[in-house]
Design an enzyme around this catalytic site. Sequence first.
Site, short mmCIF file in Angstrom:
data_model
loop_
_atom_site.label_atom_id
_atom_site.label_comp_id
_atom_site.label_asym_id
_atom_site.label_seq_id
_atom_site.Cartn_x
_atom_site.Cartn_y
_atom_site.Cartn_z
CE LYS A 60 -42.38 -24.41 -23.56
NZ LYS A 60 -43.44 -23.63 -24.22
CE LYS A 93 -35.02 -17.39 -27.38
NZ LYS A 93 -36.30 -16.67 -27.38
CE LYS A 111 -41.47 -16.97 -31.48
NZ LYS A 111 -40.56 -16.91 -30.34
CG ASN A 139 -44.96 -10.56 -20.31
OD1 ASN A 139 -45.32 -10.20 -19.19
ND2 ASN A 139 -44.57 -11.79 -20.58
CB SER A 150 -41.95 -21.99 -20.85
OG SER A 150 -42.79 -20.93 -21.24
N1 GLU Z 1 -41.89 -16.55 -26.80
C1 GLU Z 1 -40.84 -16.71 -25.85
C2 GLU Z 1 -39.48 -16.78 -26.55
O1 GLU Z 1 -39.33 -16.30 -27.64
C3 GLU Z 1 -41.08 -17.87 -24.91
C4 GLU Z 1 -41.25 -19.23 -25.54
C5 GLU Z 1 -41.70 -20.31 -24.57
O2 GLU Z 1 -41.90 -20.01 -23.42
O3 GLU Z 1 -41.86 -21.43 -25.04
O4 GLU Z 1 -38.52 -17.22 -26.00
#
Ligand code: GLU
Length: 416
Positions: A70, A94, A106, A221, A349
């Site tokens: 994710k 995370k 990513k 955002n 998410s």
């Molecule tokens: N880009 C966001 C982050 O760095 C969200 C990633 C997601 O929702 O999968 O945490």
Amino acid sequence: MSQPYRHYEVVSQLVQKAAAAMKLDPRVKELLREPMRTLKVSIPVKMDDGSIRVFQGFRCQHNNVLGPFKGGIRFHPEADEDEVKALAALMTYKCAVVGLPYGGAKGGVLCDPRELSEGELERLSRGFIRAIAPIIGPEQDIPAPDVNTNAKIMGWFVDEYSVLRGSYQRGVVTGKPIGLGGSEGRDGATGRGVMYVIREAAAAFGLELRGATIAVQGFGNVGSYAAKFLHDLGCKIIAVTDIFGGVYCKDGIDPYSLKEHEMRTGSVKDFPGTTPVSNEELLALECDILIPAALGNQLTGKNAGSVKAKWVVEAANGPTTPEADEILKEKGVLVIPDILANAGGVTVSYFEWVQNNYNYYWSAEEVDQRLERIMVDAFQAVYKAYAEREEVDLRVAAYVVALERLAAAMKARGWV
Ligand code: GLU
């Protein structure tokens, strides 16, 4: 010429530190040493003038012991493989810190979206998702927004992927528009999570939030919502910057009116009742909480010495270099790390993906309540790991929590 910055190396060193503080099984460390897969793609795009431009893109899948990969996809001229790898690793840790059943990934596409027309951006977005389609899927790897990508782009992603698969695959991407199966509260989720973490930390470390002064770097955002929710808690937003400039007012800025001004003019600059402030000046402002909510590596060995904030709360991914981290620690500045502070985005998410799987949708209140519970629990877990150990800062404590969960899953799956 100076050496290129080694993003992945920096995350690996943090893992080393946490591993030493918790006596991690070396086999777990070895399994986390390199990402499982990095796909590098070329994306040909027919430009409006009839020329063809080939863009470079990456999708890095770091580790999936906890569940499907994710993580967001960023469009940025400086996105490179090493940075994408580091950001993918941050997602692994995370997701583990907040206890989500996900691994980390990513994506990045080297481009400046501001130089592209709407049509070019759409063709690039569709081209990128086609290129990585073989390795993504609702149970495999689920992309989402990141720097310079948004719900509209997620809509193109889900459409293109669904056409390829021959059926509607709403769970392949999160951060979608509400009408396509997006979740209430996803837009403001990262900012809301930042607010919950600050609220919990304020109770734990004894900071009065009513009237607390806050400086925010970045008004996208993440930064704009964090400012709004903190303003609602009674904090005073004294300065905000974006890529075009910044504004300062010692009596506080109303972030709601500032957002309207930014939507109208394209920047926070020249907001009535404020004086201009540069990015470097913002980082050095006298305030209670500094919130970097833009790109990585903003606080460095060069400028960290001039930080006057009591706390730095990392709403961005990787805004503090290890050199800056050391300097801030010596100065007694409390740093709330990215993998905890900005985990609200990926948490909602996850809620979106759960709702897609059920095809049943929650109210904004339900989303917020569930987000609050997860963020509070995550803060408490990190705080406990911090309080139980000497010589460990909140960042290392967050990695300890993440690594404990990753190690347990690896053991349960028979990987170690
Ligand atoms: N880009 C966001 C982050 O760095 C969200 C990633 C997601 O929702 O999968 O945490």
